[in-house]
Design an enzyme around this catalytic site. Structure first.
Site, PDB file in Angstrom:
ATOM      1  N   GLU A 499      66.265  71.381  48.867  1.00 58.77           N
ATOM      2  CA  GLU A 499      66.223  71.025  47.491  1.00 58.77           C
ATOM      3  C   GLU A 499      65.812  69.567  47.079  1.00 58.77           C
ATOM      4  O   GLU A 499      66.401  68.426  47.975  1.00 58.77           O
ATOM      5  CB  GLU A 499      67.872  70.885  46.565  1.00 58.77           C
ATOM      6  N   SER A 529      69.081  77.201  46.403  1.00 57.63           N
ATOM      7  CA  SER A 529      68.820  78.830  47.234  1.00 57.63           C
ATOM      8  C   SER A 529      68.709  78.947  48.715  1.00 57.63           C
ATOM      9  O   SER A 529      67.507  79.243  49.348  1.00 57.63           O
ATOM     10  CB  SER A 529      67.617  79.253  46.280  1.00 57.63           C
ATOM     11  N   GLU A 530      70.347  78.454  49.280  1.00 63.77           N
ATOM     12  CA  GLU A 530      70.119  78.130  50.200  1.00 63.77           C
ATOM     13  C   GLU A 530      69.476  78.796  51.057  1.00 63.77           C
ATOM     14  O   GLU A 530      68.554  78.847  52.087  1.00 63.77           O
ATOM     15  CB  GLU A 530      71.406  77.224  51.088  1.00 63.77           C
ATOM     16  N   ALA A 554      75.375  70.155  55.412  1.00 65.78           N
ATOM     17  CA  ALA A 554      75.742  70.942  56.194  1.00 65.78           C
ATOM     18  C   ALA A 554      76.778  72.138  56.244  1.00 65.78           C
ATOM     19  O   ALA A 554      76.804  73.182  56.198  1.00 65.78           O
ATOM     20  CB  ALA A 554      76.054  70.270  57.897  1.00 65.78           C
ATOM     21  N   ASP A 555      77.274  71.132  54.688  1.00 59.82           N
ATOM     22  CA  ASP A 555      78.546  72.197  54.466  1.00 59.82           C
ATOM     23  C   ASP A 555      77.834  73.309  53.691  1.00 59.82           C
ATOM     24  O   ASP A 555      78.333  74.620  53.814  1.00 59.82           O
ATOM     25  CB  ASP A 555      79.125  71.549  52.518  1.00 59.82           C
ATOM     26  N   ILE A 557      75.314  75.205  54.894  1.00 63.37           N
ATOM     27  CA  ILE A 557      75.348  77.061  56.314  1.00 63.37           C
ATOM     28  C   ILE A 557      75.468  78.126  55.737  1.00 63.37           C
ATOM     29  O   ILE A 557      75.089  78.459  55.941  1.00 63.37           O
ATOM     30  CB  ILE A 557      75.390  75.398  57.424  1.00 63.37           C
ATOM     31  N   HIS A 597      81.954  68.310  51.303  1.00 65.56           N
ATOM     32  CA  HIS A 597      80.338  67.617  52.062  1.00 65.56           C
ATOM     33  C   HIS A 597      81.001  66.809  52.736  1.00 65.56           C
ATOM     34  O   HIS A 597      79.947  66.073  52.947  1.00 65.56           O
ATOM     35  CB  HIS A 597      79.858  66.962  50.534  1.00 65.56           C
TER      36      HIS A 597
END
Lengths: 819, 77
Positions: A499, A529-530, A554-555, A557, A597
């Protein structure tokens, strides 16, 4: 740059109507005589034979699962069997329309798909190439097995090679295409264009899109097919992948020859049931699956519904979509309706469907219908068909007799080599970079960003010994930027996305200025769209490219959980090392933005076997470790602390080298020598630890500080050596204490250095609750005072040093509260 | 009347910025809201707009120089 796309309010806000066009439902109406002309009689008979092979293969598995025996062969098969009896026309029709170089990616119910794709490839590849493939696979061992024991008569050695390799894989044997590491739900054989099947519903969708992106960027001929089930239209990843595959930028921002859409076909085998839930009418919003095409893009993904009981209707549709994809006008979507007569698995009692329904569909049995046609149109006599069925039965029996024999076809030898499976996890290969890529927009050194870094000092302390600001000395962000830009500009196969990665340069500016250097197809903005970001990165890499993907925090994930835990981490080992996944996943650990976050999830990923976990704390390390990550062929997750981006180098006196260099993984760095206690830090905890250590010195305690640098692999050797000298260990990280990787280290040190320990190791992390907002954050991540208190409170109570921090709670009481 | 062109607050923990580019020379007329100068922090680039219209009377810091938050970059008359 997206600035090229102006959003004009007048145009945007003017009235109009969207006009979806019609979607064809079972529009196939070709005459059989025309099909005879198109395919030729022998090809049509071959289609029937391929369908019979698929059915007999599945029947054999069903027979083993339900009776423990097939044609007098007794065998106990303990693994899964998601059979596809009734779906043969879909897999054979589809495979007939595909070329050997086209790639299919499947699901848990994909035995039929890989058999059909393999048979089609065998039928289309030239004999020399085919022989080469078989001889080169595992040094010809499987081919020898086939020649010596299966003794192919009908079908030839290639068909027997294929079927033996698949069955041996399903039965988890060494001779399986992936040494039995994949098994029933993951069997594949890439030389025939059969790519990984996936036990996670919808799991192949993004991987197939990534592979299509690789075909596209490497300008290969083949298309990619994501073979999915109707049930997978309920999965987030499938929607993310469909959107990703049709991003507007391919046409608006990518330059020639890449301004086309990647060649991807979403092929839904719609058997009306997602295990036992009925899709249309019960669990899905759509009435006909093809309707979803209308919601995706203006071309409606060229969606249509096709009769999956007729191999010719399927072949016709796949062949038409393939042409669209090859023109760069995809993606396409097919809803292929068919009826699965076998249960979801062999324990399925059909509680969810009526006998009448099953009976009604028997009239549409693809094999029986096609047989009738073949006989009535005079291609074969009834006797000839009976003989064909018998020969296929003998063929399957022949391979089965051999594969069930555990002496002839054993499993891998774990007893002799207990780490053999572990050894398949990482390949530990690395690539060399040679020359500047020829697709750059400008000389990378000329970019403003790089020039601005060049003006900075390489070491963080000035001549007068004062600490320089991040504007005057190279920061951790600059170091990452240098290593990454070097790789991107020297490795054309590497693409970077996530992103805001392009114009913005990533939310934290690591890619700032890269857009001036790299064309859009090598650095681009991904949708939010992780799951698809990770999944496509995997697909791009396993098809032959290299990917650098980013999750902003990282949140997030969690949004890509399956893709990281089950796909990225596992495919190298599940393919027995056949696949390489040179994927680097960058993600930042936040600060100041509260509970969703600010989490250090390094422990979460370190828990999953199959990922290398890196967490640099200094600019020097960031540059060297990132270069190692990007040059390796193993999946690697690099965590970056947002609190450290502006840190300058204070340890390596010669500073962060301007030139490219690599640092090995699995070597902790000694940041300070000491004798009384060892403090191991993970990530940013290094800095408060150093402050605390200075204070300890004034109370007569000398601490040795080790920076872990990488969690997987982990350097126990250096740590144990240090602990053997000091006798005490404190581990500091920002991960919550419960279940953290620090506890794993502590447990192992306890065992490995028990004799030398003067006290039990202490783990200091974040408390087992949410990360609070910015103003309260210093009550959460371990601070200088907390580190100080841990050492004096638990290791040196005799020093009677006053407590400084706020942590005074009863561990056992909190644990009882669930904290 | 003169108006100072200031380095704005640049967010958490950012204290300094580098002048990347002046879009106008001393003596030129500027309109309120026009991008006057681009500065870069360790993380990002920032466009500073003219706080009022008038003549860019003075530029205090040139491209490549480092400035702190609140510094007067130049003056509009």
């Amino acid at each position: 740059m997206a600035k090229q796309l102006n959003i004009d309010p007048e145009k945007t806000l003017s009235g109009d109507k969207l006009r979806p066009s019609e979607i064809l439902i079972h529009g196939y109406n070709k005459q059989f005589k025309d099909e005879r002309k198109y395919w030729g009689d022998s090809k049509l008979i071959e289609l029937l034979r391929h369908m019979l092979i698929v059915r007999e293969f599945e029947t054999m598995l069903h027979s083993f699962k339900s009776t423990g025996s097939y044609r007098g062969i007794d065998y106990l098969y303990k693994g899964p069997a998601h059979l596809s009896v009734g779906q043969e026309a879909v897999v054979v029709g589809s495979a007939a329309a595909l070329a050997p170089e086209d790639k299919i990616f499947g699901s848990h119910r994909s035995h039929g798909e890989i058999i059909a794709k393999g048979l089609s490839a065998i039928s289309n590849l030239d004999k020399k190439k085919l022989h080469e493939i078989m001889v080169n696979h595992e040094d010809g061992k499987l081919l020898s097995l086939v020649h010596d024991y299966v003794k192919p008569e009908s079908g030839g050695d290639a068909e027997m090679f294929l079927l033996t390799g698949i069955l041996a894989e399903i039965f988890m044997r060494d001779a399986g295409f992936n040494k039995g590491m994949g098994g029933s739900m993951h069997a594949f054989f890439t030389p025939f264009g059969a790519y990984p099947n996936n036990a996670i519903v919808g799991g192949s969708s993004g991987i197939a899109v990534g592979a299509a992106l690789f075909s596209h960027l490497s300008q290969g001929d083949g298309i990619c097919v994501a073979n999915l089930g109707d049930g997978s239209t309920g999965c987030g990843l499938v929607w993310e992948s469909m959107n990703f595959s049709a991003m507007g930028q391919f046409k608006t921002l990518w330059s020639s020859p890449f301004n086309r859409n990647p060649p991807i076909l979403f092929c839904f085998t719609n058997n009306f049931y997602a295990m036992g839930g009925q899709t249309s009418g019960e669990t899905m919003a759509w009435d006909r699956l093809s309707r979803i095409g209308a919601g995706l893009n203006a071309e409606q993904f060229h969606a249509e519904t096709v009769n999956g009981s007729d191999p010719l209707a399927v072949a016709d549709a796949v062949s038409r979509k393939r042409e669209i994809l090859r023109e760069g006008k995809g993606p396409a979507l097919l809803d292929i309706e068919c009826y699965r007569f076998s249960g979801h698995s062999t324990t399925d009692t059909n509680a969810y469907r009526s006998r009448d329904e099953i009976k009604a569909w028997k009239l549409y049995d693809p094999i029986e219908s096609f047989q009738r046609k073949i006989i009535s149109e005079g291609l074969l006599t009834e006797t000839a068909v009976t003989e064909l069925i018998a020969s296929v039965g003998n063929q399957i029996e022949a391979i089965t007799r051999v594969v069930v024999d555990r002496n002839l076809v054993p499993a891998i030898d774990i007893k002799t080599n207990p780490t053999i499976i572990g050894d398949m996890t990482f390949n530990e290969e690395s690539i060399e970079l040679t020359q500047l890529a020829d697709d750059l927009l400008m000389d990378p050194g000329g970019s403003k960003q790089q020039q601005s870094i060049k003006k900075k000092a390489r070491f963080g302390f000035g001549k007068d010994g004062s600490l320089l600001s991040g504007m005057r000395a190279v920061t951790l962000r600059d170091s990452l930027s240098e290593a990454i830009l070097h790789h991107l500009t020297h490795d054309k196969s590497l693409i970077a996305y996530g992103e805001e990665c392009r114009d913005w340069g990533g939310a934290f500016g690591v890619y700032r200025g890269f857009a001036d250097v790299l064309p859009n197809h090598r650095l681009f903005n991904a949708p939010i769209s992780e799951a698809a970001i990770v999944s496509t990165g995997i697909g791009y890499a396993l098809a032959g490219g290299r990917s650098l993907i980013e999750l902003m925090y990282a949140d997030f994930i969690g949004r890509a959980g399956d893709e990281i835990f089950n796909q990225l981490a596992k495919w190298q080992a599940m393919s027995a090392g056949e696949l390489r996944l040179p994927v680097v996943l960058r993600t930042s650990i936040g600060s100041k933005y509260g509970a969703q976050h600010s989490q250090d999830w390094t422990s979460l990923l370190a828990h999953i076997p199959g990922l290398r976990i890196v967490y640099p704390a200094t600019p020097y390390d960031a540059k060297g470790l990132m270069a190692t990550a990007l040059s390796g062929n193993d999946p690697t997750v690099v965590f970056e602390s947002q609190r450290l981006y502006d840190r300058v180098e204070i340890f390596v006196e010669k500073g962060v080298p301007e030139s490219y260099f690599r640092l090995p993984f699995g070597r902790a760095a000694v940041r300070r020598k000491g004798d009384d206690v060892t403090i191991l830090t993970i990530g940013p905890s290094l800095y408060p630890t150093l402050e605390a250590v200075k204070e300890m010195q004034t109370h007569g305690i000398s601490a040795e500080v080790l920076d872990a640098r990488t969690l997987v692999p982990f350097d126990y050797e250096s740590l144990i050596n240090s602990v053997n000298r000091t006798g005490r260990l404190l581990i500091v990280s920002e991960a919550v204490e419960r279940g953290s990787f620090s506890n794993t280290i502590a447990t192992n040190v306890m065992r490995l250095a028990f004799d030398k320990l003067k006290a039990a190791p202490i783990v200091l992390g974040a408390p087992n609750w949410i990360a609070p907002g910015a103003d309260m954050e210093d009550t959460y991540a371990p601070q200088e005072e907390d580190i100080f208190d841990s050492v004096f409170g638990e290791f040196f109570p005799d020093k009677r040093v006053n407590k400084r921090g706020i942590r005074s709670w009863d561990f056992i009481q909190l644990a009882g509260q669930g904290l | 009347m003169t108006v100072n062109i200031l380095v704005p607050n640049l967010g958490n923990e950012v204290t300094e910025a580098e002048i990347s580019e002046w879009m106008f020379d001393e003596g030129e007329q500027v309109t309120e809201g026009e991008v006057l100068v681009v500065i870069s922090t360790t993380k990002t680039s920032l466009e500073i707009e003219a706080p009022s219209g008038g003549r860019l009377a003075k530029i205090n810091f040139r491209e490549g120089e480092l400035v702190e938050i609140g510094t007067v970059l130049g003056i509009i008359e």
